[in-house]
Design a protein around this motif. Sequence first.
Motif, PDB file in Angstrom:
ATOM      1  N   GLY A 281       4.332   4.298   2.791  1.00 25.82           N
ATOM      2  CA  GLY A 281       3.905   2.930   2.501  1.00 25.82           C
ATOM      3  C   GLY A 281       3.142   2.734   1.214  1.00 25.82           C
ATOM      4  N   ASN A 282       2.077   3.498   1.014  1.00 27.30           N
ATOM      5  CA  ASN A 282       1.214   3.305  -0.160  1.00 27.30           C
ATOM      6  C   ASN A 282       1.366   4.424  -1.192  1.00 27.30           C
ATOM      7  N   PHE A 283       2.524   5.069  -1.206  1.00 29.75           N
ATOM      8  CA  PHE A 283       2.727   6.213  -2.089  1.00 29.75           C
ATOM      9  C   PHE A 283       2.890   5.776  -3.545  1.00 29.75           C
ATOM     10  N   TRP A 284       2.174   6.460  -4.437  1.00 29.34           N
ATOM     11  CA  TRP A 284       2.335   6.284  -5.875  1.00 29.34           C
ATOM     12  C   TRP A 284       2.419   7.675  -6.483  1.00 29.34           C
ATOM     13  N   HIS A 285       3.508   7.957  -7.173  1.00 34.34           N
ATOM     14  CA  HIS A 285       3.759   9.325  -7.620  1.00 34.34           C
ATOM     15  C   HIS A 285       2.664   9.855  -8.543  1.00 34.34           C
TER      16      HIS A 285
END
Length: 410
Positions: A281-285
Amino acid sequence: MADRQTFDSDSEDEMPPGWEERVTTDGKVYYANHEAQKTQWFHPVTGKKKMVKGELPYGWERNITDDGTVFYVDHINQKTTYTDPRLAFAEEVKDNPLDFRQKFDASSSALQVLMGRDLTGKYAIITGANSGIGFETARSLALHGATVVMACRDLESAKRGKVTILNELAQAKVETMHIDLASLNSVKAFADKYIQTGWPLHILILNAGVFGIGFSMTEDNLEQTFQVNHLAHFYLTRLLVNVLMESAPARVIVVSSESHRMSTLSERDLFEDRVSPPKAGNFWHFDAYNNSKLCNVLFANELNSRLLPHGVVANSLHPGNMMSSGMPRHWWLYRLLFALVRPFTKSMQQGASTTVYCAVAEELSNVGGLYFNNCCRCPPSKAAFSKSMAAALWSLSEKLIDSRERQRVQ
């Protein structure tokens, strides 16, 4: 002993006329004044005392004639001299052994760091050694006599890298072995194979990593950036820890990044239910990468505290900013950005210098738990100093590994 004198010179270490620099059998540098027929321990101009350390450079041999004359043979360049080649790398004798005076900087290359070093008999594993900084690290160590194991996912690329090194130095000792850090089974297979060789392990360089990839799961049900950049390296070290201790003195070098300073990771995140199974859901690489790089520093610090009594030291480092390696390959925008800044960043040889420095610097033989940038110790982020956070990460890592090992047995 003769008195100190001064003379005009462009170099403070240049010898005055009539003087000669020599080395005793135990490595102490002394100075002979042929005119006065006297000797002294300190440089006639600077007043410094120096020593040479370690073995002769790779390819050199010391011989003694029947009348006791010592001479040195450079087998690689087929030259003979009466001057100890280690004199070119003599170091000032320091009153404080913890005085880490900077010898190299951002412009130094890995080969410059290794000048005068013979690593014959040393065994090194380097993950991600088929390209970029990893390849230059492997090449540099191999060209100075170390037996280098290139541990790579792309084995064909690793084999091409091995050929490149052997074309440069036919007698170099280079091996290629497969490892896929996105698979804990592959990590286990690599470690088992290495242990079966019976080789020692003096230098373990945890270099491989991923950057800029979207949310993805590994076969181990873990987020890929976290597993590849941290957990798989943690597992590899755990599997090889007995070999490291039996080979002591040994070193573990963890390639981190200045990006660890932008990590949002906190101690409350270091629990199994927060990372397994991962949440998309809140993943940012970029955040995932920064967090993994903080894990690298925390892991190195905790590893050092646990293994230092057993003769194994661990340090972490930043190789350089936005270098033209394979790291940005997963997104065209990163590839473009890295290409634009390429003229202003380090070369791969310069990027490998800090890794090599941490791997071979004699002043770090019994010193670990430090973070380096441009071949110089520097303070990491405040979070990286947290002993409780390092312990929590270690506990989490062991739980994640143990649970997957149990699944494998079942």
